[in-house]
Design a protein around this motif. Structure first.
Motif, PDB file in Angstrom:
ATOM      1  N   ILE A   1     -36.756  44.016  27.784  1.00 59.73           N
ATOM      2  CA  ILE A   1     -36.435  43.057  26.708  1.00 59.73           C
ATOM      3  C   ILE A   1     -35.542  41.958  27.278  1.00 59.73           C
ATOM      4  CG2 ILE A   1     -35.137  42.758  24.554  1.00 59.73           C
ATOM      5  CD1 ILE A   1     -37.194  45.899  25.235  1.00 59.73           C
TER       6      ILE A   1
ATOM      7  N   CYS B   1     -37.131  36.555  23.987  1.00 59.29           N
ATOM      8  CA  CYS B   1     -36.914  36.191  22.590  1.00 59.29           C
ATOM      9  C   CYS B   1     -35.813  35.147  22.440  1.00 59.29           C
ATOM     10  CB  CYS B   1     -36.552  37.449  21.797  1.00 59.29           C
ATOM     11  SG  CYS B   1     -36.408  37.152  20.038  1.00 59.29           S
TER      12      CYS B   1
ATOM     13  N   ASN C   1     -31.088  35.931  18.220  1.00 57.98           N
ATOM     14  CA  ASN C   1     -31.188  36.833  17.061  1.00 57.98           C
ATOM     15  C   ASN C   1     -29.931  36.736  16.217  1.00 57.98           C
ATOM     16  OD1 ASN C   1     -33.100  39.779  17.856  1.00 57.98           O
ATOM     17  ND2 ASN C   1     -33.338  37.759  18.737  1.00 57.98           N
TER      18      ASN C   1
ATOM     19  N   LEU D   1     -22.037  52.778  25.809  1.00 58.78           N
ATOM     20  CA  LEU D   1     -21.014  52.466  24.801  1.00 58.78           C
ATOM     21  C   LEU D   1     -19.900  51.607  25.410  1.00 58.78           C
ATOM     22  CD1 LEU D   1     -20.795  55.816  22.763  1.00 58.78           C
ATOM     23  CD2 LEU D   1     -22.135  53.753  22.261  1.00 58.78           C
TER      24      LEU D   1
ATOM     25  N   TYR E   1     -25.305  34.595  32.800  1.00 52.37           N
ATOM     26  CA  TYR E   1     -26.062  35.541  31.959  1.00 52.37           C
ATOM     27  C   TYR E   1     -27.564  35.340  32.140  1.00 52.37           C
ATOM     28  CZ  TYR E   1     -28.501  37.202  27.768  1.00 52.37           C
ATOM     29  OH  TYR E   1     -29.408  37.787  26.920  1.00 52.37           O
TER      30      TYR E   1
ATOM     31  N   ALA F   1     -30.465  47.693  27.462  1.00 53.01           N
ATOM     32  CA  ALA F   1     -29.071  47.762  27.916  1.00 53.01           C
ATOM     33  C   ALA F   1     -28.765  46.549  28.785  1.00 53.01           C
ATOM     34  CB  ALA F   1     -28.843  49.048  28.709  1.00 53.01           C
TER      35      ALA F   1
ATOM     36  N   ASP G   1     -24.779  55.680  31.842  1.00 56.20           N
ATOM     37  CA  ASP G   1     -24.711  54.337  32.421  1.00 56.20           C
ATOM     38  C   ASP G   1     -25.996  54.099  33.221  1.00 56.20           C
ATOM     39  OD1 ASP G   1     -24.130  52.095  33.990  1.00 56.20           O
ATOM     40  OD2 ASP G   1     -22.041  52.694  34.326  1.00 56.20           O
TER      41      ASP G   1
ATOM     42  N   GLY H   1     -29.536  50.822  25.712  1.00 55.49           N
ATOM     43  CA  GLY H   1     -28.780  49.811  24.963  1.00 55.49           C
ATOM     44  C   GLY H   1     -28.981  49.938  23.462  1.00 55.49           C
TER      45      GLY H   1
ATOM     46  N   ALA I   1     -19.560  46.531  23.408  1.00 52.42           N
ATOM     47  CA  ALA I   1     -20.623  46.042  22.510  1.00 52.42           C
ATOM     48  C   ALA I   1     -21.425  47.170  21.863  1.00 52.42           C
ATOM     49  CB  ALA I   1     -21.575  45.130  23.273  1.00 52.42           C
TER      50      ALA I   1
HETATM   51  P1  NAD Z   1     -25.547  43.941  22.853  1.00 49.68           P
HETATM   52  O1  NAD Z   1     -24.512  43.401  23.773  1.00 49.68           O
HETATM   53  O2  NAD Z   1     -25.275  43.975  21.391  1.00 49.68           O
HETATM   54  O3  NAD Z   1     -25.943  45.425  23.271  1.00 49.68           O
HETATM   55  C1  NAD Z   1     -26.064  45.842  24.608  1.00 49.68           C
HETATM   56  C2  NAD Z   1     -25.955  47.355  24.652  1.00 49.68           C
HETATM   57  O4  NAD Z   1     -26.120  47.781  26.011  1.00 49.68           O
HETATM   58  C3  NAD Z   1     -24.599  47.893  24.175  1.00 49.68           C
HETATM   59  O5  NAD Z   1     -24.780  48.943  23.259  1.00 49.68           O
HETATM   60  C4  NAD Z   1     -23.929  48.393  25.458  1.00 49.68           C
HETATM   61  O6  NAD Z   1     -23.064  49.497  25.242  1.00 49.68           O
HETATM   62  C5  NAD Z   1     -25.150  48.771  26.300  1.00 49.68           C
HETATM   63  N1  NAD Z   1     -24.857  48.758  27.736  1.00 49.68           N
HETATM   64  C6  NAD Z   1     -24.236  47.766  28.440  1.00 49.68           C
HETATM   65  N2  NAD Z   1     -24.132  48.121  29.727  1.00 49.68           N
HETATM   66  C7  NAD Z   1     -24.716  49.341  29.858  1.00 49.68           C
HETATM   67  C8  NAD Z   1     -24.931  50.222  30.955  1.00 49.68           C
HETATM   68  N3  NAD Z   1     -24.508  49.911  32.176  1.00 49.68           N
HETATM   69  N4  NAD Z   1     -25.591  51.383  30.731  1.00 49.68           N
HETATM   70  C9  NAD Z   1     -26.013  51.717  29.482  1.00 49.68           C
HETATM   71  N5  NAD Z   1     -25.810  50.931  28.399  1.00 49.68           N
HETATM   72  C10 NAD Z   1     -25.175  49.755  28.592  1.00 49.68           C
HETATM   73  O7  NAD Z   1     -26.861  43.092  23.173  1.00 49.68           O
HETATM   74  P2  NAD Z   1     -28.065  42.682  22.204  1.00 49.68           P
HETATM   75  O8  NAD Z   1     -27.752  41.386  21.584  1.00 49.68           O
HETATM   76  O9  NAD Z   1     -28.444  43.833  21.369  1.00 49.68           O
HETATM   77  O10 NAD Z   1     -29.195  42.431  23.294  1.00 49.68           O
HETATM   78  C11 NAD Z   1     -30.039  43.495  23.738  1.00 49.68           C
HETATM   79  C12 NAD Z   1     -31.005  42.958  24.781  1.00 49.68           C
HETATM   80  O11 NAD Z   1     -31.781  41.903  24.232  1.00 49.68           O
HETATM   81  C13 NAD Z   1     -30.284  42.389  26.010  1.00 49.68           C
HETATM   82  O12 NAD Z   1     -31.020  42.767  27.140  1.00 49.68           O
HETATM   83  C14 NAD Z   1     -30.348  40.883  25.791  1.00 49.68           C
HETATM   84  O13 NAD Z   1     -30.397  40.224  27.027  1.00 49.68           O
HETATM   85  C15 NAD Z   1     -31.645  40.736  25.024  1.00 49.68           C
HETATM   86  N6  NAD Z   1     -31.715  39.586  24.095  1.00 49.68           N
HETATM   87  C16 NAD Z   1     -30.720  39.322  23.202  1.00 49.68           C
HETATM   88  C17 NAD Z   1     -30.846  38.255  22.308  1.00 49.68           C
HETATM   89  C18 NAD Z   1     -29.793  37.959  21.267  1.00 49.68           C
HETATM   90  O14 NAD Z   1     -29.890  36.949  20.556  1.00 49.68           O
HETATM   91  N7  NAD Z   1     -28.806  38.805  21.065  1.00 49.68           N
HETATM   92  C19 NAD Z   1     -31.983  37.453  22.342  1.00 49.68           C
HETATM   93  C20 NAD Z   1     -32.990  37.747  23.269  1.00 49.68           C
HETATM   94  C21 NAD Z   1     -32.844  38.820  24.134  1.00 49.68           C
END
Ligand code: NAD
Length: 358
Positions: A138, A192, A195, A41, A165, A88, A65, A14, A44
């Motif tokens: 994460i 966390c 963000n 990719l 989710y 991811a 994937d 991810g 998101a």
């Molecule tokens: P995001 O949606 O920006 O990024 C997710 C990434 O995962 C993307 O680049 C996507 O292409 C990739 N992805 C999705 N499905 C996939 C698959 N099947 N195989 C490979 N890659 C795949 O998410 P984010 O905000 O960067 O969050 C990242 C992690 O942190 C997540 O696990 C989320 O649960 C966790 N998180 C997010 C927040 C927040 O505020 N954004 C807070 C705490 C935890």
């Protein structure tokens, strides 16, 4: 600054997403470690977010994937990671209301598939290499449910997820812990709070409001705007994640948060005030006037707040940005990086409302 003395090979799933790309940029810029970003990719994922590290010899990228078991085995066996940082996921609550299936697939089945590939690889290791291996999962504070006016989530708060989710993330956290307890895989989990920061996909509250306010469009606030989130600047999270992956105790969980509780309405008002100051626009007028209260998200959790005492005490992590300094930097970044978001706004996602139940 280097968080560990010897150079480690770190696989970041991810890593083309919002937080994963911040982790990759941090590891390349501030440490000697090597990074392989693995990402499917989806809508998101965005390689533009990795542009700052794209030419570094310690960085590489593979499009794959996490649901593809043989590909996961192949990538892990050939890269031989010391650490897997698993980010991811499908990450947007509103999308999980519109289409939960993909969240179950990616977040639950995908995490299971990656765990199996990691376990198979780890079982081939021996000695120091085997002891030092880490699988860092994460996750989010949303797995803990919703708080009232008082109290904080700690590492021992019982899970109580309430959206598709957060339920899918809770399931994946449980799988990771089970793979540690049952099979001995050396795992750590971190949870966390919300963000925000540069490279944030503009379906999420803060970037959506910045861009709509810039363009003089309505600023949607769910319900009465009183829901509270505990905001953390993404680069502070990336530093915390590197510390947890490199120095966290096997089998442990770490909560990450910055003691920055704000109501959604306060967040939107703060963005309006910054934009009015640095880029006033007579045609738009005071941006607060653009605030529009819209029907609440179904099952909208009232308050999240993290107690980050453990990661401070055990790993010495302290956030460097307050909400005020982080938000000012974020708004400035969106003003200075139009090509990054204009491409998204003109194609993949145009700012439409997601996640309403009929
Ligand atoms: P995001 O949606 O920006 O990024 C997710 C990434 O995962 C993307 O680049 C996507 O292409 C990739 N992805 C999705 N499905 C996939 C698959 N099947 N195989 C490979 N890659 C795949 O998410 P984010 O905000 O960067 O969050 C990242 C992690 O942190 C997540 O696990 C989320 O649960 C966790 N998180 C997010 C927040 C927040 O505020 N954004 C807070 C705490 C935890």
């Amino acid at each position: 600054m280097s968080t560990s003395t010897s150079s480690q090979r770190i696989l970041v799933t991810g890593g083309a997403g919002f937080i994963g790309s911040a982790v990759a940029r941090h590891l390349i810029a501030d440490t000697d470690h090597q990074v392989l970003v693995l990402d499917k990719l989806t809508y998101a994922g965005n390689l533009d977010s990795l542009q700052p590290v794209a030419n570094n010899p310690r960085y590489s990228f593979v499009r794959a994937d996490i649901l593809d078991a043989s590909r996961m085995r192949e990538v892990i066996t050939s890269y031989r990671p010391d650490i897997i940082m698993h980010l991811a996921a499908e990450s947007h609550v509103d999308r999980s209301i519109d289409g939960p299936g993909e969240f179950i697939q990616t977040n639950v089945v995908g995490t299971y598939t990656l765990l199996q590939a990691a376990l198979g690889y780890w079982q081939t290791l021996s000695g120091l290499e085997k002891d030092a291996f880490r699988f860092h999962h994460i996750s989010t504070d949303e797995v803990f449910g919703s708080l009232g006016a008082e109290g904080y989530f700690t590492e021992s708060t019982a899970y109580d997820p309430r959206s598709p989710y957060s339920a899918s993330k809770a399931a994946s956290d449980h799988l990771v812990r089970a793979w540690h307890h049952t099979f001995g895989l050396p795992t750590v989990v971190s949870n966390c709070s919300n963000n925000y920061g540069p490279y944030h996909f503009p379906e999420k509250l803060i970037p959506l409001v910045i861009l709509n306010a810039l363009e003089g469009k309505p600023l949607p606030v769910y319900g009465d705007g009183s829901n509270v989130r505990d905001w953390l600047y993404v680069e502070d999270h990336a530093r915390a994640l590197a510390l947890i992956a490199l120095e966290g105790q096997v089998g442990e969980g770490y909560n990450v948060g910055g003691h920055n509780e704000k109501t959604n309405l306060e967040v939107v008002q703060a963005i309006c005030a910054i934009l009015d100051e640095i880029t006033p626009d007579g045609r738009i007028g005071p941006r607060q006037n653009l605030i529009t209260f819209v029907r609440d998200r179904p099952g909208h959790d009232q308050r999240y707040a993290i107690d980050p005492t453990k990661i401070g005490r055990e790993l010495g992590w302290v956030p460097q940005d307050t909400f005020e300094t982080g938000l000012a930097k974020t708004v400035r970044w969106y003003l200075d990086n139009r090509p990054w978001w204009e491409r998204i706004r003109s194609g993949v996602y145009r700012g439409e409302r997601l996640g309403q139940v009929a």
